[in-house]
Design a protein around this motif. Structure first.
Motif, PDB file in Angstrom:
ATOM      1  N   SER A  31       0.805  -1.213   0.000  1.00  0.00           N
ATOM      2  CA  SER A  31       0.000   0.000   0.000  1.00  0.00           C
ATOM      3  C   SER A  31       0.841   1.267   0.000  1.00  0.00           C
ATOM      4  CB  SER A  31      -0.903   0.026   1.242  1.00  0.00           C
ATOM      5  OG  SER A  31      -1.758  -1.085   1.287  1.00  0.00           O
ATOM      6  N   TYR A  32       2.158   1.113   0.199  1.00  0.00           N
ATOM      7  CA  TYR A  32       3.008   2.279   0.414  1.00  0.00           C
ATOM      8  C   TYR A  32       4.152   2.381  -0.580  1.00  0.00           C
ATOM      9  CZ  TYR A  32       0.756   2.225   4.985  1.00  0.00           C
ATOM     10  OH  TYR A  32      -0.170   2.226   6.008  1.00  0.00           O
ATOM     11  N   GLY A  33       4.430   3.600  -0.985  1.00  0.00           N
ATOM     12  CA  GLY A  33       5.710   3.858  -1.602  1.00  0.00           C
ATOM     13  C   GLY A  33       6.757   3.841  -0.503  1.00  0.00           C
ATOM     14  N   MET A  34       7.967   3.405  -0.817  1.00  0.00           N
ATOM     15  CA  MET A  34       8.991   3.246   0.190  1.00  0.00           C
ATOM     16  C   MET A  34      10.239   4.034  -0.174  1.00  0.00           C
ATOM     17  SD  MET A  34       7.620   1.348   2.446  1.00  0.00           S
ATOM     18  CE  MET A  34       9.059   0.992   3.450  1.00  0.00           C
ATOM     19  N   GLY A  35      10.931   4.456   0.862  1.00  0.00           N
ATOM     20  CA  GLY A  35      12.150   5.217   0.635  1.00  0.00           C
ATOM     21  C   GLY A  35      13.224   4.866   1.636  1.00  0.00           C
ATOM     22  N   TRP A  36      14.439   5.228   1.293  1.00  0.00           N
ATOM     23  CA  TRP A  36      15.580   5.102   2.202  1.00  0.00           C
ATOM     24  C   TRP A  36      16.201   6.492   2.366  1.00  0.00           C
ATOM     25  CZ3 TRP A  36      17.065   0.933   5.018  1.00  0.00           C
ATOM     26  CH2 TRP A  36      16.551  -0.312   4.646  1.00  0.00           C
ATOM     27  N   PHE A  37      16.544   6.778   3.599  1.00  0.00           N
ATOM     28  CA  PHE A  37      17.217   8.015   3.956  1.00  0.00           C
ATOM     29  C   PHE A  37      18.439   7.672   4.795  1.00  0.00           C
ATOM     30  CE2 PHE A  37      14.117  11.426   2.939  1.00  0.00           C
ATOM     31  CZ  PHE A  37      13.044  10.629   2.542  1.00  0.00           C
ATOM     32  N   ARG A  38      19.314   8.632   4.983  1.00  0.00           N
ATOM     33  CA  ARG A  38      20.463   8.418   5.853  1.00  0.00           C
ATOM     34  C   ARG A  38      20.810   9.702   6.567  1.00  0.00           C
ATOM     35  NH1 ARG A  38      25.129   7.439   1.209  1.00  0.00           N
ATOM     36  NH2 ARG A  38      25.243   9.611   0.457  1.00  0.00           N
ATOM     37  N   GLN A  39      21.446   9.528   7.711  1.00  0.00           N
ATOM     38  CA  GLN A  39      21.858  10.685   8.505  1.00  0.00           C
ATOM     39  C   GLN A  39      23.214  10.429   9.120  1.00  0.00           C
ATOM     40  OE1 GLN A  39      19.051  11.908  11.526  1.00  0.00           O
ATOM     41  NE2 GLN A  39      19.907  13.977  11.576  1.00  0.00           N
ATOM     42  N   ARG A  45      19.168  14.646   7.967  1.00  0.00           N
ATOM     43  CA  ARG A  45      18.775  13.410   7.298  1.00  0.00           C
ATOM     44  C   ARG A  45      18.560  13.708   5.813  1.00  0.00           C
ATOM     45  NH1 ARG A  45      14.437   9.701  10.352  1.00  0.00           N
ATOM     46  NH2 ARG A  45      15.907  10.349  11.977  1.00  0.00           N
ATOM     47  N   GLU A  46      19.129  12.852   4.968  1.00  0.00           N
ATOM     48  CA  GLU A  46      19.044  13.094   3.541  1.00  0.00           C
ATOM     49  C   GLU A  46      18.444  11.906   2.806  1.00  0.00           C
ATOM     50  OE1 GLU A  46      22.795  13.660   1.616  1.00  0.00           O
ATOM     51  OE2 GLU A  46      23.569  11.695   2.196  1.00  0.00           O
ATOM     52  N   TYR A  94      21.011   4.569   8.543  1.00  0.00           N
ATOM     53  CA  TYR A  94      20.104   4.454   7.419  1.00  0.00           C
ATOM     54  C   TYR A  94      18.687   4.148   7.922  1.00  0.00           C
ATOM     55  CZ  TYR A  94      23.762   4.735   3.928  1.00  0.00           C
ATOM     56  OH  TYR A  94      24.780   5.190   3.117  1.00  0.00           O
ATOM     57  N   TYR A  95      17.742   4.885   7.371  1.00  0.00           N
ATOM     58  CA  TYR A  95      16.345   4.753   7.766  1.00  0.00           C
ATOM     59  C   TYR A  95      15.486   4.380   6.565  1.00  0.00           C
ATOM     60  CZ  TYR A  95      17.842   7.626  11.746  1.00  0.00           C
ATOM     61  OH  TYR A  95      18.485   8.126  12.851  1.00  0.00           O
ATOM     62  N   VAL A 106      10.044  12.633  -4.292  1.00  0.00           N
ATOM     63  CA  VAL A 106       9.658  13.140  -2.964  1.00  0.00           C
ATOM     64  C   VAL A 106      10.848  12.937  -2.040  1.00  0.00           C
ATOM     65  CG1 VAL A 106       8.042  12.983  -1.055  1.00  0.00           C
ATOM     66  CG2 VAL A 106       7.255  12.584  -3.411  1.00  0.00           C
ATOM     67  N   THR A 107      11.608  13.983  -1.823  1.00  0.00           N
ATOM     68  CA  THR A 107      12.868  13.857  -1.086  1.00  0.00           C
ATOM     69  C   THR A 107      12.846  14.506   0.289  1.00  0.00           C
ATOM     70  OG1 THR A 107      13.748  15.872  -2.085  1.00  0.00           O
ATOM     71  CG2 THR A 107      14.142  13.808  -3.260  1.00  0.00           C
ATOM     72  N   SER A 108      11.820  15.247   0.600  1.00  0.00           N
ATOM     73  CA  SER A 108      11.751  15.914   1.888  1.00  0.00           C
ATOM     74  C   SER A 108      11.298  14.948   2.973  1.00  0.00           C
ATOM     75  CB  SER A 108      10.772  17.092   1.817  1.00  0.00           C
ATOM     76  OG  SER A 108      10.533  17.625   3.098  1.00  0.00           O
ATOM     77  N   THR A 109      11.996  14.944   4.101  1.00  0.00           N
ATOM     78  CA  THR A 109      11.630  14.028   5.186  1.00  0.00           C
ATOM     79  C   THR A 109      10.220  14.291   5.697  1.00  0.00           C
ATOM     80  OG1 THR A 109      12.661  15.511   6.791  1.00  0.00           O
ATOM     81  CG2 THR A 109      14.022  13.712   5.941  1.00  0.00           C
ATOM     82  N   SER A 110       9.787  15.519   5.640  1.00  0.00           N
ATOM     83  CA  SER A 110       8.469  15.869   6.175  1.00  0.00           C
ATOM     84  C   SER A 110       7.332  15.297   5.336  1.00  0.00           C
ATOM     85  CB  SER A 110       8.326  17.388   6.271  1.00  0.00           C
ATOM     86  OG  SER A 110       8.424  17.984   4.991  1.00  0.00           O
ATOM     87  N   SER A 111       7.631  14.829   4.157  1.00  0.00           N
ATOM     88  CA  SER A 111       6.604  14.289   3.268  1.00  0.00           C
ATOM     89  C   SER A 111       6.374  12.793   3.452  1.00  0.00           C
ATOM     90  CB  SER A 111       6.984  14.562   1.806  1.00  0.00           C
ATOM     91  OG  SER A 111       7.042  15.948   1.552  1.00  0.00           O
ATOM     92  N   TRP A 112       7.148  12.191   4.317  1.00  0.00           N
ATOM     93  CA  TRP A 112       7.037  10.758   4.540  1.00  0.00           C
ATOM     94  C   TRP A 112       6.279  10.488   5.826  1.00  0.00           C
ATOM     95  CZ3 TRP A 112       8.928   7.069   1.077  1.00  0.00           C
ATOM     96  CH2 TRP A 112       9.547   7.610  -0.057  1.00  0.00           C
ATOM     97  N   ASP A 113       5.502   9.402   5.833  1.00  0.00           N
ATOM     98  CA  ASP A 113       4.552   9.190   6.918  1.00  0.00           C
ATOM     99  C   ASP A 113       5.059   8.313   8.054  1.00  0.00           C
ATOM    100  OD1 ASP A 113       2.427   8.990   4.145  1.00  0.00           O
ATOM    101  OD2 ASP A 113       2.369  10.640   5.597  1.00  0.00           O
TER     102      ASP A 113
END
Length: 125
Positions: A31-39, A45-46, A94-95, A106-113
């Motif tokens: 049901s979700y688009g998924m992403g990976w970020f790192r800090q 966090r990017e 890594y998150y 969609v690269t902004s952390t605030s846009s992820w749920d």
């Protein structure tokens, strides 16, 4: 609501490969688009990359293109981040993250749920 847990982090040498996993529970991952970020320490966090709900579209930050690959297995409720040719500058926590809706670009952390707690990747030179 979906719960995410990353695994697979560790200490590697520059040039090595590592695969991270992100396991989901609570709701089906499809049901979700998924992403990976790192800090990295002292940095924000990017965004690293993302993958669409069916895995058909991936999108990456320029610095990891050609080295990192995101994939997903919706039957296993798991998303992967395959990292190759690791560099010391890839070292970070890594998150994985989930988002209701489109994720390409969609690269902004605030846009992820939803977020996992993170897994540490250390790269020695």
């Amino acid at each position: 609501q979906v719960q995410l847990v990353e695994s697979g982090g560790g200490l590697v040498q520059a040039g090595d490969s590592l695969r991270l996993s992100c396991a989901a529970s609570g709701r089906t991952l499809s049901s979700y688009g998924m992403g990976w970020f790192r800090q990295a320490p002292g940095k924000e966090r990017e965004f690293v990359g993302s993958i669409s709900t069916n895995g058909g579209v991936t999108y990456y930050q320029d610095s990891v293109k050609g080295r990192f690959t995101i994939s997903r297995d919706n039957a296993k409720n798991t998303v992967y981040l395959q990292m190759k040719s690791l560099k010391p500058e890839d070292a970070a926590v890594y998150y994985c993250a989930a988002r209701n809706g489109l994720v390409t670009g969609v690269t902004s952390t605030s846009s992820w749920d939803y977020w996992g707690p993170g897994t540490q990747v250390t790269v020695s030179s």
